[in-house]
Design an enzyme around this catalytic site. Sequence first.
Site, short mmCIF file in Angstrom:
data_model
loop_
_atom_site.label_atom_id
_atom_site.label_comp_id
_atom_site.label_asym_id
_atom_site.label_seq_id
_atom_site.Cartn_x
_atom_site.Cartn_y
_atom_site.Cartn_z
N CYS A 259 0.23 -18.31 9.69
CA CYS A 259 -0.33 -19.48 10.38
C CYS A 259 -0.11 -20.81 9.67
O CYS A 259 0.55 -21.69 10.22
CB CYS A 259 -1.82 -19.24 10.60
SG CYS A 259 -2.10 -17.82 11.66
N1 NAD Z 1 -2.85 -13.75 11.49
C1 NAD Z 1 -3.86 -14.61 11.57
O1 NAD Z 1 -4.69 -14.71 10.68
C2 NAD Z 1 -4.01 -15.50 12.79
C3 NAD Z 1 -5.20 -16.22 12.95
C4 NAD Z 1 -5.37 -17.02 14.08
C5 NAD Z 1 -4.31 -17.13 14.98
N2 NAD Z 1 -3.15 -16.46 14.79
C6 NAD Z 1 -2.09 -16.60 15.80
O2 NAD Z 1 -2.13 -15.43 16.63
C7 NAD Z 1 -0.81 -15.07 17.05
C8 NAD Z 1 -0.52 -13.64 16.63
O3 NAD Z 1 -0.53 -13.57 15.22
P1 NAD Z 1 -0.71 -12.19 14.46
O4 NAD Z 1 -0.92 -12.52 13.03
O5 NAD Z 1 -1.70 -11.34 15.16
O6 NAD Z 1 0.75 -11.54 14.67
P2 NAD Z 1 1.15 -10.03 14.42
O7 NAD Z 1 2.63 -10.04 14.20
O8 NAD Z 1 0.27 -9.38 13.41
O9 NAD Z 1 0.83 -9.34 15.81
C9 NAD Z 1 1.55 -9.55 16.97
C10 NAD Z 1 1.80 -8.19 17.61
O10 NAD Z 1 2.36 -8.40 18.90
C11 NAD Z 1 3.29 -7.35 19.13
N3 NAD Z 1 4.14 -7.79 20.23
C12 NAD Z 1 5.04 -8.80 20.25
N4 NAD Z 1 5.55 -8.93 21.48
C13 NAD Z 1 4.96 -7.98 22.26
C14 NAD Z 1 5.08 -7.62 23.64
N5 NAD Z 1 5.91 -8.27 24.44
N6 NAD Z 1 4.34 -6.59 24.10
C15 NAD Z 1 3.48 -5.93 23.29
N7 NAD Z 1 3.33 -6.23 21.97
C16 NAD Z 1 4.06 -7.25 21.47
C17 NAD Z 1 3.98 -7.19 17.80
O11 NAD Z 1 4.65 -5.96 17.68
C18 NAD Z 1 2.79 -7.33 16.83
O12 NAD Z 1 2.20 -6.08 16.56
C19 NAD Z 1 0.11 -16.12 16.44
O13 NAD Z 1 0.26 -17.16 17.36
C20 NAD Z 1 -0.69 -16.63 15.25
O14 NAD Z 1 -0.31 -17.94 14.88
C21 NAD Z 1 -2.99 -15.61 13.72
#
Ligand code: NAD
Length: 416
Positions: A259
């Site tokens: 992030c």
């Molecule tokens: N990690 C954090 O602490 C955090 C906190 C707040 C916001 N965010 C935001 O949330 C969003 C996700 O981040 P994250 O850390 O959870 O990412 P992540 O990579 O841990 O999780 C995303 C998941 O989505 C899956 N995926 C991708 N495309 C897909 C599809 N078409 N169908 C099904 N599954 C699919 C991936 O395989 C992965 O497991 C980002 O925009 C990030 O900026 C993250």
Amino acid sequence: MRVAAIGQGYVGLPLSIAIASSGHTLYAVEIDPVRFESLRACRSYIVDVTDEELRRETENERYVPMANLAEVPEVDVYLISTPTPLTDDKRPDLTYVDRALAQVASVARPGALIVVESTVYPGAIRQHVAPLFERLSGLKSGVDVFFAYSPDRVDPGRDAVLCDVPKLVSGLDDQALEAIRTFYGTVFKEVVPVSSCEVAEFTKLLENTFRYLNIAFVNELSKATSAMNISLREVISAASTKPFGFMPFHHGPGVGGHCLPNNVHYLNHALGSAGHKSHLLNAAAEINESMPRHVMQRLAASLRRQGKSLQGATVLILGVAFKSGVADSRNSPAFAIGAELVSMGTTVKVTDPWLGIDMDSDTFKAVELTADECRHADAVVLVTDHEEIDYETVLASSNLIFDCRGMLNAAEVEQL
Ligand SMILES: NC(=O)c1ccc[n+]([C@@H]2O[C@H](COP(=O)([O-])OP(=O)(O)OC[C@H]3O[C@@H](n4cnc5c(N)ncnc54)[C@H](O)[C@@H]3O)[C@@H](O)[C@H]2O)c1
């Protein structure tokens, strides 16, 4: 309600469990086969969700892992929590959101609520997400389907209950706002509606960039205070005794994770689209991104004092995850520091109790932390201060310790 949550990562999985625990039926769609199999076996790969929680909701049939959205029965709500990285030239990359949206477009029926949880830039839902969906599905936003934006505020590894964190909600129209407000009212203790998706999108970037800028501030100070022989950590701790107007942030080897390092560029992109060039955001990115090289240079100076050089030396990096208490190494400064050291002719080994020895890298060798590994290294660099690291062994066996986190108090330890 019946909900399909696309993406079961750091955001999607804890959110899905919270929704299932509130009594809804949640179809958890995960495209990664390893993660999907893990979910089916009730093995959590995310620090904030336990195997027991996963098993409980799966056995209750409220949490249903699915490999493909096309196989999910008709639902009322779609949640999108897919990654939003940067392109090579540091612009917002919404490819994963677009792909998830295309899948939703092929199955959604009139009346559906589509909620984006991923971090996006201000204007993305109105100008990019909804028009793309309309083109793909033939359904009209605000008439057939309803778009909401609700940025996730999870902080993996922090001991906070997700439902206790106030949930920001916004909608492209009144009906969308009412629908998301009602739905999340059944899951979160407090729901905070804002007047537009743009306000919610901007709020998320403000929250994260606030941290990023403050870290850049202390990182910059740390470059001077070490030369001035002043402990910046002591200064920050003294300033923290002021009961108002000060909030402590700590310097370190750089800023990692999915992030913070991305969001500063998302905000920069948004300001740029409004014709504004932000000197502050650019300077902060430059400072934070310069820290791995600064660590390498400080380490080179420390080794020189021992009559050694980085060329031909072996350095053991302690901690590869981007922060303590998680197994997430995305954008970790450990990789950037390792790359700086390798470019100087150093052999780099890495160890991390959360990541094990399966970290594949062409340039670094992952090892278990042992007294022998510490002894054989010319220097040990503490990059990520996991509680689980055996600091006694490190202190007792290392030739030189360089501590980027202010974790080790011994006099012989060099501090960043
Ligand atoms: N990690 C954090 O602490 C955090 C906190 C707040 C916001 N965010 C935001 O949330 C969003 C996700 O981040 P994250 O850390 O959870 O990412 P992540 O990579 O841990 O999780 C995303 C998941 O989505 C899956 N995926 C991708 N495309 C897909 C599809 N078409 N169908 C099904 N599954 C699919 C991936 O395989 C992965 O497991 C980002 O925009 C990030 O900026 C993250």
